[in-house]
Design a protein around this motif. Structure first.
Motif, PDB file in Angstrom:
ATOM      1  N   LEU A  73       0.821  -1.238   0.106  1.00 57.51           N
ATOM      2  CA  LEU A  73       0.261  -0.105   0.020  1.00 57.51           C
ATOM      3  C   LEU A  73       0.960   1.203   0.042  1.00 57.51           C
ATOM      4  CD1 LEU A  73      -2.886   1.269   0.441  1.00 57.51           C
ATOM      5  CD2 LEU A  73      -2.322   1.104   2.937  1.00 57.51           C
ATOM      6  N   LEU A  74       1.802   1.426   0.932  1.00 60.04           N
ATOM      7  CA  LEU A  74       2.776   2.292   0.979  1.00 60.04           C
ATOM      8  C   LEU A  74       3.633   2.609  -0.109  1.00 60.04           C
ATOM      9  CD1 LEU A  74       3.392   4.830   2.794  1.00 60.04           C
ATOM     10  CD2 LEU A  74       4.998   3.142   4.055  1.00 60.04           C
ATOM     11  N   SER A  75       4.208   1.588  -0.635  1.00 58.29           N
ATOM     12  CA  SER A  75       5.105   1.733  -1.903  1.00 58.29           C
ATOM     13  C   SER A  75       4.328   2.264  -2.969  1.00 58.29           C
ATOM     14  CB  SER A  75       5.974   0.465  -2.153  1.00 58.29           C
ATOM     15  OG  SER A  75       4.957  -0.737  -2.269  1.00 58.29           O
ATOM     16  N   SER A  76       3.050   1.522  -3.339  1.00 58.78           N
ATOM     17  CA  SER A  76       2.365   1.871  -4.655  1.00 58.78           C
ATOM     18  C   SER A  76       1.880   3.237  -4.395  1.00 58.78           C
ATOM     19  CB  SER A  76       1.258   0.832  -4.658  1.00 58.78           C
ATOM     20  OG  SER A  76       0.342   1.080  -3.668  1.00 58.78           O
ATOM     21  N   LEU A  77       1.565   3.822  -3.463  1.00 57.11           N
ATOM     22  CA  LEU A  77       1.194   5.213  -3.108  1.00 57.11           C
ATOM     23  C   LEU A  77       2.312   6.208  -3.481  1.00 57.11           C
ATOM     24  CD1 LEU A  77      -1.085   5.483   0.076  1.00 57.11           C
ATOM     25  CD2 LEU A  77      -1.164   6.818  -1.982  1.00 57.11           C
ATOM     26  N   ILE A  78       3.423   5.863  -3.065  1.00 57.20           N
ATOM     27  CA  ILE A  78       4.634   6.529  -3.198  1.00 57.20           C
ATOM     28  C   ILE A  78       4.953   6.687  -4.570  1.00 57.20           C
ATOM     29  CG2 ILE A  78       6.845   7.208  -2.645  1.00 57.20           C
ATOM     30  CD1 ILE A  78       6.161   5.980   0.121  1.00 57.20           C
ATOM     31  N   THR A  79       5.143   5.405  -5.308  1.00 61.08           N
ATOM     32  CA  THR A  79       5.516   5.134  -6.587  1.00 61.08           C
ATOM     33  C   THR A  79       4.573   6.121  -7.499  1.00 61.08           C
ATOM     34  OG1 THR A  79       6.370   3.017  -6.130  1.00 61.08           O
ATOM     35  CG2 THR A  79       5.870   3.593  -8.503  1.00 61.08           C
ATOM     36  N   PHE A  80       3.437   6.181  -7.638  1.00 57.05           N
ATOM     37  CA  PHE A  80       2.298   6.710  -8.419  1.00 57.05           C
ATOM     38  C   PHE A  80       2.255   8.058  -8.101  1.00 57.05           C
ATOM     39  CE2 PHE A  80       1.797   2.480  -9.830  1.00 57.05           C
ATOM     40  CZ  PHE A  80       1.557   2.449 -11.091  1.00 57.05           C
ATOM     41  N   GLY A  81       2.529   8.357  -6.770  1.00 59.54           N
ATOM     42  CA  GLY A  81       2.462   9.924  -6.513  1.00 59.54           C
ATOM     43  C   GLY A  81       3.761  10.606  -7.001  1.00 59.54           C
ATOM     44  N   ASN A  82       4.901   9.894  -6.833  1.00 61.58           N
ATOM     45  CA  ASN A  82       6.230  10.544  -7.361  1.00 61.58           C
ATOM     46  C   ASN A  82       5.842  10.705  -8.863  1.00 61.58           C
ATOM     47  OD1 ASN A  82       7.443  10.677  -4.868  1.00 61.58           O
ATOM     48  ND2 ASN A  82       8.463   8.655  -5.245  1.00 61.58           N
ATOM     49  N   LEU A  83       5.321   9.743  -9.731  1.00 65.68           N
ATOM     50  CA  LEU A  83       5.360   9.784 -10.879  1.00 65.68           C
ATOM     51  C   LEU A  83       4.107  11.030 -11.347  1.00 65.68           C
ATOM     52  CD1 LEU A  83       4.795   6.207 -12.005  1.00 65.68           C
ATOM     53  CD2 LEU A  83       6.739   7.704 -12.494  1.00 65.68           C
ATOM     54  N   GLY A  84       3.102  11.148 -10.616  1.00 61.31           N
ATOM     55  CA  GLY A  84       2.190  12.110 -10.701  1.00 61.31           C
ATOM     56  C   GLY A  84       2.996  13.620 -10.517  1.00 61.31           C
ATOM     57  N   GLU A  85       3.317  13.729  -9.264  1.00 61.63           N
ATOM     58  CA  GLU A  85       4.224  14.741  -8.799  1.00 61.63           C
ATOM     59  C   GLU A  85       4.979  15.440  -9.950  1.00 61.63           C
ATOM     60  OE1 GLU A  85       5.444  16.728  -4.638  1.00 61.63           O
ATOM     61  OE2 GLU A  85       5.956  14.944  -5.251  1.00 61.63           O
ATOM     62  N   SER A  86       5.890  14.542 -10.596  1.00 59.32           N
ATOM     63  CA  SER A  86       6.850  15.155 -11.502  1.00 59.32           C
ATOM     64  C   SER A  86       6.561  15.156 -12.962  1.00 59.32           C
ATOM     65  CB  SER A  86       8.032  13.902 -11.479  1.00 59.32           C
ATOM     66  OG  SER A  86       7.628  12.585 -11.895  1.00 59.32           O
ATOM     67  N   SER A  87       5.136  15.143 -13.082  1.00 57.02           N
ATOM     68  CA  SER A  87       4.451  15.081 -14.586  1.00 57.02           C
ATOM     69  C   SER A  87       4.649  13.789 -15.470  1.00 57.02           C
ATOM     70  CB  SER A  87       4.698  16.461 -15.038  1.00 57.02           C
ATOM     71  OG  SER A  87       4.320  17.288 -14.333  1.00 57.02           O
ATOM     72  N   GLU A  88       5.480  12.689 -14.625  1.00 53.20           N
ATOM     73  CA  GLU A  88       5.745  11.821 -15.587  1.00 53.20           C
ATOM     74  C   GLU A  88       4.452  10.835 -15.874  1.00 53.20           C
ATOM     75  OE1 GLU A  88      10.075  10.212 -14.372  1.00 53.20           O
ATOM     76  OE2 GLU A  88       8.591  10.106 -12.768  1.00 53.20           O
TER      77      GLU A  88
END
Length: 639
Positions: A73-88
């Motif tokens: 739960l935590l790693s998937s949240l951070i993974t796609f949160g980082n992708l969304g925050e960096s516009s990737e």
């Protein structure tokens, strides 16, 4: 055909590194939380580093399946949160790749992790639970002076039963001591009573030194010479201080695992299914035995036939036989014997029924425990997949990386899961809920959330748009933002002051006419409010004309006019006429009486607010008109 693409490898690397880190963090947190339950068994026991290492190793193996879902739960949240925050993530969608296509590599990884979780629960955890339970029991027996409970007999010391009324945890002193010391059997037991005492281990850890204060010693003097004698002499000793040395091996010895192996947590799925059939067969045999015992209980008289019993009951009901009369003709001694016999029979039957009920409850609880453990192995593995489909879509929606927002959301989701999982398990274990319902309630709650978040993330929904919820809340509560008109640095066209002032004067005239025609102080008509379309065209027109004037005058450099423009309220054009825009929603609200009363009073409040707004518009408009007249040296008038 499934082909591994560079995007799959890229996302898998991002997730894999985060999963390893979050897994160890979650494992550490769970171990610390679990450690507090057994901290008393570790402190002051003189355990070696080898024993402590085994304790933490088995604990870690037991908690690994619980750490998997939280880490996913935590790693998937951070993974796609980082992708969304960096516009990737935006670039991925712009390339024509859907969110589910971006998930596919992680879905495979999560399914593998789910399988690993099931393997740990089915193969590793049973042995780990068995070894951990054996180790924990051995640690409890290492220093018995720390484990003696209050109010019950303690039999952890060989050939000795020790009862302590009260124990001082600070000094280790025992109060109200009763000891049954068996030397040759229960018939030769020595009974020792003492006001207080201390129990300590000797230096070589082979004996226990029991120091007693203010007590008495009772002991039978039975021997072979007087074995046939009717009277048996005994010895009674009164002492102020007495020391007794008890044999006890205080070294660390592994306890017997016979009782631990019978626990459901120490069995694999195959063993649990096999034992469930055996337990059910045994429970059925016990139930049949209880039924047969009930057929031939004290209340059943086999010498009396069924027909004779029915005849006796009919005679008693018709009045031919009066039991009270028969009892009244008995002698006093016979009455007492009858009552004592009835009370004795009833007491024994109640005690027997209570014992059978407790035993039946224990057997049923054992069956439910095995069923809970079998279903739990599946649901905990399934939780890994569910948590992924909660964490990954939430990360894509929120688009916040790092350990801030993801950690908060992960903790909240895991708390919800933990509450439902443990509550369902306890209710199912105690027989209040069915086992299937109790163990599946957490899955039934979180699975729809996973589907909802995945659907919203895949359709680019703004379900977590804070501004949208803020606007809806403000609209429901009738809270408005203030008007903000600032001085512009660059002005292309100057406002037409004369024309705007004349329009404001017309607005003031129309507002006064509207206020005179519509009595806003009166309560609104409920029929018009809920069952008729109530758009106020006049107010809508006034609002449009007012906004046009404000738009033109916002180009001014005059600070006084800007201040007056900011004093003009933002008008809600239909809030004073009906609760909702859609007619059917107004009708439903009016039919539901408590809800209708609330919205009716809310609308009355909006009518009063509109009256106050119109007065403020007139006041601010008159001030603007005077300011224009002073600046232009003209008198504004309209036909």
């Amino acid at each position: 055909m499934f082909r591994i693409k560079k995007l799959d490898i890229f996302i898998a690397k991002q997730f894999g590194l985060l999963f390893i880190g979050t897994f160890f963090i979650c494992q550490f947190v769970l171990m610390m939380q679990f450690l507090w339950r057994y901290v008393d068994e570790l402190i002051g026991k003189g355990l070696s580093m080898e024993i402590l290492a085994q304790f933490f190793w088995y604990m870690g193996l037991m908690l690994m399946p619980q750490a998997f879902p939280l880490a996913i739960l935590l790693s998937s949240l951070i993974t796609f949160g980082n992708l969304g925050e960096s516009s990737e993530l935006t670039a991925i969608k712009a390339a024509g790749i859907s969110l589910m296509q971006a998930f596919r590599s992680l879905i495979v990884i999560v399914i593998i992790i789910s399988g690993v979780s099931y393997y740990f629960q089915d193969v590793v955890m049973p042995d780990a639970n068995k070894s951990f339970g054996q180790l924990l029991l051995s640690m409890k027996q290492k220093n018995p002076e720390l484990e003696i409970p209050e109010g019950i007999f303690y039999d952890g010391i060989p050939n000795c039963n020790l009862y302590v009324q009260k124990k001082d945890m600070t000094t280790g002193k025992l109060y109200g001591i009763t000891i049954y010391k068996m030397t040759g059997g229960y018939e030769d037991a020595a009974i020792i009573l003492a006001d207080s005492g201390m129990l300590q281990s000797t230096a070589e850890k082979k004996h226990l030194l029991l120091t007693l204060y203010s007590g008495e010693w009772f002991e039978n003097m039975r021997s072979q010479d007087i074995a046939g004698s009717a009277s048996i002499p005994y010895r009674r000793e009164t002492f102020s201080t007495k020391r007794i040395v008890l044999d006890f091996d205080g070294g660390f010895n592994m306890a017997d695992v016979t009782g631990i192996s019978a626990s459901a947590k120490s069995k694999s799925m195959e063993k649990i299914i096999h034992d469930i059939d055996s337990i059910r067969e045994f429970n059925d045999s016990v139930a049949h035995a209880y039924y047969n015992d009930g057929q031939y209980s004290t209340f059943y008289q086999p010498k009396i036939s069924k027909d004779d019993s029915l005849k006796a009951v009919k005679r008693a009901m018709t009045g031919d036989v009066n039991i009270d009369t028969i009892f009244a003709h008995q002698s006093l001694e016979a009455k007492q014997d009858i009552v004592r016999g009835a009370m004795s029979t009833l007491s024994s039957q109640l005690t027997l029924m209570s014992m059978k009920g407790d035993y039946s409850y224990t057997l049923n609880r054992q069956l439910r425990t095995h069923q809970i453990e079998a279903i739990g192995k599946i649901t905990l593995s399934l939780a890994c997949i569910i948590f992924f489909f909660i964490g990954a879509p939430l990360g894509a929606i929120i688009r916040k990386g790092g350990l801030g927002v993801p950690v908060i959301i992960s903790v909240l989701v895991f708390i919800v899961y933990y509450i439902f999982e443990n509550s369902g398990m306890k209710m199912a274990r105690d027989g209040n809920w069915t086992v299937l319902f109790g163990k599946l309630i957490s899955t039934a709650v979180l699975a729809p959330l996973a589907v909802f978040f995945t659907f919203k993330a895949n359709s680019d929904s703004t379900v977590f748009n804070i501004d949208m919820y803020k606007n809806v809340l403000f609209k429901m509560l009738g809270i408005r933002t203030k008007r903000h008109v600032y001085k512009k640095e660059v002005i292309i066209n100057d406002p037409d002051y004369i024309k705007d002032a004349e329009e404001l004067m017309r607005l003031c005239r129309d507002i006064k006419a509207y206020s005179h025609e519509h009595s806003l102080l009166k309560a609104p008509n409920p029929i018009k409010v809920f069952f008729r379309p109530g758009d106020d065209q006049v107010i809508e027109g006034i609002n449009e004309r007012l906004e046009a004037v404000i738009e033109d005058l916002s180009n001014t450099k005059d600070k006084t006019i800007l201040n007056e423009l900011n004093a003009l309220p933002i008008i809600a054009t239909h809030a004073h006429t009906r609760p909702f825009v859609r007619k059917w929603m107004n009708v439903v609200t009016g039919v539901i009486l408590p809800l209708g009363v609330f919205f009716y009073l809310r609308m009355w409040r909006f009518r009063l607010r509109l009256l106050r707004d119109l007065r403020n518009i007139v006041t601010a408009s008159e001030n603007i008109i005077r300011r224009v007249e002073e600046g232009k040296k003209v008198t504004i008038s309209i036909d």
